[in-house]
Scaffold this active site. Structure first.
Site, PDB file in Angstrom:
ATOM      1  CB  CYS A 296      38.427  31.102  30.952  1.00  0.00           C
ATOM      2  SG  CYS A 296      38.061  31.827  29.391  1.00  0.00           S
TER       3      CYS A 296
ATOM      4  CG  HIS B   2      40.951  39.839  37.215  1.00  0.00           C
ATOM      5  ND1 HIS B   2      40.863  40.008  35.854  1.00  0.00           N
ATOM      6  CD2 HIS B   2      40.525  38.566  37.463  1.00  0.00           C
ATOM      7  CE1 HIS B   2      40.397  38.900  35.295  1.00  0.00           C
ATOM      8  NE2 HIS B   2      40.184  38.003  36.256  1.00  0.00           N
TER       9      HIS B   2
ATOM     10  CD  GLU C 226      41.743  37.921  28.589  1.00  0.00           C
ATOM     11  OE1 GLU C 226      42.201  36.761  28.601  1.00  0.00           O
ATOM     12  OE2 GLU C 226      40.666  38.227  28.090  1.00  0.00           O
TER      13      GLU C 226
ATOM     14  CB  CYS D 195      38.374  39.860  30.295  1.00  0.00           C
ATOM     15  SG  CYS D 195      39.091  38.844  31.586  1.00  0.00           S
TER      16      CYS D 195
ATOM     17  N   GLY E 219      37.289  39.313  34.309  1.00  0.00           N
ATOM     18  CA  GLY E 219      37.697  40.702  34.530  1.00  0.00           C
ATOM     19  C   GLY E 219      36.506  41.602  34.819  1.00  0.00           C
TER      20      GLY E 219
HETATM   21  O1  ZDP Z   1      43.838  34.631  33.748  1.00  0.00           O
HETATM   22  C1  ZDP Z   1      44.240  34.625  32.594  1.00  0.00           C
HETATM   23  O2  ZDP Z   1      45.405  34.267  32.308  1.00  0.00           O
HETATM   24  C2  ZDP Z   1      43.264  35.025  31.496  1.00  0.00           C
HETATM   25  N1  ZDP Z   1      43.961  35.378  30.304  1.00  0.00           N
HETATM   26  C3  ZDP Z   1      42.345  33.873  31.277  1.00  0.00           C
HETATM   27  C4  ZDP Z   1      41.215  34.160  30.337  1.00  0.00           C
HETATM   28  C5  ZDP Z   1      40.148  35.000  30.973  1.00  0.00           C
HETATM   29  C6  ZDP Z   1      39.014  35.297  30.040  1.00  0.00           C
HETATM   30  N2  ZDP Z   1      39.271  36.357  29.139  1.00  0.00           N
HETATM   31  C7  ZDP Z   1      37.718  35.556  30.770  1.00  0.00           C
HETATM   32  O3  ZDP Z   1      36.754  35.866  30.072  1.00  0.00           O
HETATM   33  O4  ZDP Z   1      37.611  35.393  31.965  1.00  0.00           O
HETATM   34  C8  ZDP Z   1      38.731  34.169  29.162  1.00  0.00           C
END
Ligand code: ZDP
Length: 336
Positions: A125, A220, A269, A278, A281
């Site tokens: 994350c 992703h 997400e 993200c 992302g």
């Molecule tokens: O991979 C997932 O299930 C994401 N929802 C995790 C969270 C990613 C996040 N938004 C980021 O900033 O990388 C926190």
């Protein structure tokens, strides 16, 4: 009664009535010792102190998290069910996820674990780890000058060792490690396990999309579009997330290349839905842009909640720089 719904969700009960538990029953069932949560005063013996657990709320560009000081034990003090209840924006605190600051392992200073707002556990994350770095500095007494800047933490995550650096200007620069490009490791079945997925077709919502897949520890799927504003994200997002070519589901980004050094992104997400930002992302999208010859190796990524600086360095590591902001601290107490 709405209150009962919230409470029962946090207990993992499917019934609609408040459950009556004694203090010791509740403590045992919730498994959080003196930090037990999720019960009203009515549910415990009246002479006992109501059970509360402290948290701190942070956000990184509006991608918001509940941070918990979990340094005293290796297991998160909340169950995945409880994380769902805490993240609920009506019946709980409200957040895109819960992040636990755990003791280090494998030589790291600390371990990070995160539960999405649907209770699932992602490997990594990006915005969250910036928040975690600030939270750790606070716990270590940064406001008394106990943390000299710049300061780098080594954080163990399910996606590998990640190194966020607190900078003197308040930004956090994170060494996000190397992107994972092979289909089998992302994972996706869109190509043979040892091939990359760059500009490959996939059918979602009866339409063919040209996608590029990248893992930054978490998976992703990136699609380049003319104008991100016109994408019906709430409709498409869940269909990408659950497409069977993504066995661990997928985070979905739509990217508009404004200039080679400036991308606009919208994200759906995995496990959290539409979020304002993200970090992983944004990193994955820049890598996808470079692989498709659409952008520079260093670019600004504009998200609905603000901008991140992303660089895919020549040593193959991805660097992300952005803010993390504390919002408030509180105590979870369903009797209030
Ligand atoms: O991979 C997932 O299930 C994401 N929802 C995790 C969270 C990613 C996040 N938004 C980021 O900033 O990388 C926190």
């Amino acid at each position: 009664m709405p209150e009962n719904r919230g409470r029962c969700r946090s207990l993992g009960s499917s019934g609609s009535n408040v459950q009556t538990l004694t203090f010791s029953d509740a403590t045992a069932r919730l498994g959080c010792g003196d930090g037990g949560i999720g019960l009203s005063k009515m549910d415990i013996e009246p002479s006992r102190t109501p059970m509360t657990l402290q948290f701190t709320k942070y956000h990184g560009l509006g991608n918001d998290f509940i941070l918990i000081d979990n340094r005293h034990q290796a297991d998160p003090v909340l169950s995945q069910e409880q994380a769902i209840a805490w993240c609920d924006r009506n019946f709980g605190i409200g957040a895109d996820g819960v992040i636990f600051a755990l003791p280090g392992q494998n030589g790291a200073d600390y371990t990070m674990r995160i539960f999405n707002s649907d209770g699932s556990e992602p490997e990594m994350c990006g915005n969250g780890i910036r928040c975690l770095a600030k939270f750790l500095a606070e716990l270590e007494g940064a406001d008394r000058g106990a943390v000299a800047l710049p300061h780098t933490y080594k954080i163990h995550t399910l996606g590998g060792l990640i190194a966020p650096q607190l900078q003197a200007d308040g930004q956090v620069k994170v060494d996000m490690g190397e992107p994972i490009l092979l289909a089998g490791q992302i994972p996706t079945t869109l190509a043979a396990a040892t091939d990359k997925v760059v500009n490959q077709p996939v059918v979602v919502a009866d339409q063919s999309w040209q996608v590029t897949c990248v893992s930054m520890g978490n998976p992703h799927c990136i699609t380049f579009v003319e104008d991100v504003a016109t994408i019906p994200l709430a409709e498409l997002g869940p269909q990408f997330e659950h497409q069977s070519v993504f066995p661990k589901r997928i985070n979905t980004e739509f990217i508009q290349v404004v200039r080679p050094d400036y991308l606009k992104m919208r994200v759906w997400e995995r496990g959290a839905g539409i979020t304002l930002a993200c970090g992983t992302g944004a990193c994955a999208s820049l890598v996808a842009g470079v692989l498709n010859g659409k952008c520079d190796r260093h670019a600004t990524v504009e998200l609905p909640g603000g901008s991140l600086e992303i660089q895919w360095a020549t040593d193959n590591r991805v660097l992300m720089t952005g803010p993390a902001q504390k919002v408030f601290t509180g105590r979870w107490a369903t009797d209030s």
